[in-house]
Design an enzyme around this catalytic site. Structure first.
Site, PDB file in Angstrom:
ATOM      1  N   PRO A 179       6.447 -20.744  -5.855  1.00 45.98           N
ATOM      2  CA  PRO A 179       7.237 -19.089  -5.215  1.00 45.98           C
ATOM      3  C   PRO A 179       7.389 -19.414  -3.517  1.00 45.98           C
ATOM      4  O   PRO A 179       6.084 -19.648  -3.044  1.00 45.98           O
ATOM      5  CB  PRO A 179       6.660 -18.297  -6.049  1.00 45.98           C
ATOM      6  N   CYS A 180       8.481 -18.950  -3.423  1.00 45.53           N
ATOM      7  CA  CYS A 180       8.127 -18.886  -1.580  1.00 45.53           C
ATOM      8  C   CYS A 180       8.149 -17.336  -1.716  1.00 45.53           C
ATOM      9  O   CYS A 180       6.945 -16.772  -0.732  1.00 45.53           O
ATOM     10  CB  CYS A 180       9.404 -19.015  -1.310  1.00 45.53           C
TER      11      CYS A 180
END
Length: 343
Positions: A179-180
């Site tokens: 996840p960014c």
């Protein structure tokens, strides 16, 4: 740190592309050449309702952020849904069925269990048997504001260490989808009845991330949470520790930076929901109607008795039926006219 202030997404597009060209440094990552800012980038958008990209050089696809926004609000991460609207999403999946780092389950079904999220319509893990709990972080935001309208604790966590850091053998997780976005922080302005949102991202791609879906998704979320919490829409803050684009988009970024005239499409919807339960009722109806559209089992265009949800639904209606509709937001009429081959 780089800092900037923009009215909306279009001025962000031009300003950020110019900054990347001026300050970006080249680096090889995962076999590709990346142009990135050497320091974190923090910017403010003063009118979060100006989230529709009308800079022609960007060639923005309007269906994608509406689809991702529903994906997030329903707590799902399956490719069956999102893959219908974004074919190349499967390239980031470990198993071809789910996007393990998808934000939906982390927003609505956060559990901190080592097994990866695999969410369609039902949850695959029996939480009770594992003696663990599951958290709807949307509910946490609402309860936090009920307790204290000036709360500083209304944070949604996206990172999930048991899932993201190590596999079951204690080795570093090998995955295509880390996840960014790491957290979302909602906070009421101290001197106004307005809700602000700050989003922190460890890494943010300018083309496929920030301008395509991220800013839309999170400002969209700010708008509906403002309604749920009975606050006005405030300001949006975005912090990207690593802000970048890839060499293949060099011409696109250069083209956007040369844009001379920037107009913002500000538009705030009237809404009929007043709390999370009423919002979720409409979300569930939207989810059901979208499934009908996707499977070709729809009837006539339905009315949600709510302009916000009507436009959300019409985006799916247009994409799946190729039939022209009239949106409440007039800019959407123009965008979908360019994008869709109407019958």
């Amino acid at each position: 740190m780089y800092t900037a202030e923009y009215t909306g997404i279009n001025s962000f597009l031009v300003g950020a592309s110019t900054l990347l060209i001026k300050e970006g440094v080249k680096r090889k990552t995962r076999g590709k050449l990346c142009i990135e800012l050497p320091k974190p980038f923090m910017f403010k958008i003063t009118n979060p309702t100006a989230r529709l990209v009308t800079v022609p050089e960007r060639r923005w696809n309007p269906i994608l952020p509406f689809a991702e926004s529903l994906w997030l609000a329903t707590g799902k991460n399956d490719l069956e849904f999102i893959g219908h609207y974004l074919k190349n999403m499967k390239n980031f999946s470990d198993d071809g069925e789910f996007l393990r780092g998808g934000y939906g389950p982390r927003l609505r079904k956060y559990n901190g269990i080592n097994d990866d999220y695999k969410i369609r319509n039902t949850y695959d893990i029996d939480i009770a048997k594992l003696n663990k709990s599951e958290v709807d972080q949307f509910g946490f935001i609402c309860k936090s504001f009920e307790k204290d309208k000036f709360t500083r604790q209304a944070i949604i966590n996206i990172g999930d260490p048991p899932k993201d850091c190590f596999d079951k053998k204690g080795n570093l997780k090998i995955t295509k989808d880390f996840p960014c976005t790491r957290l979302l922080h909602f906070q009421k302005q101290p001197k106004a009845n307005k809700l602000n949102l700050t989003v922190y991202m460890r890494s943010n791609d300018f083309v496929w991330g920030a301008s395509a879906v991220n800013i839309f998704n999170f400002t969209f979320m700010l708008e509906y949470f403002s309604q749920i919490l009975d606050l006005e829409i405030g300001e949006y803050y975005h912090i990207a520790n690593n802000f970048h684009y890839y060499e293949e988009f060099e011409d696109l970024v250069q083209s956007i930076s040369r844009t001379k005239t920037v107009e913002e499409s500000k538009f705030e919807y009237s809404k009929s929901f007043h709390n999370l339960s009423e919002f979720d009722e409409k979300i569930n109806l939207l989810k059901s109607e979208e499934e009908k559209l996707r499977s070709g089992k729809y009837a006539d265009l339905i009315d949600f008795k709510d302009d916000f949800f009507n436009d959300w639904y019409k985006a799916f209606y247009v994409f799946n039926t190729y039939k022209k509709v009239t949106f409440s937001n007039p800019i959407l009429n123009q965008l979908f006219l360019k994008y869709m081959p109407y019958e």
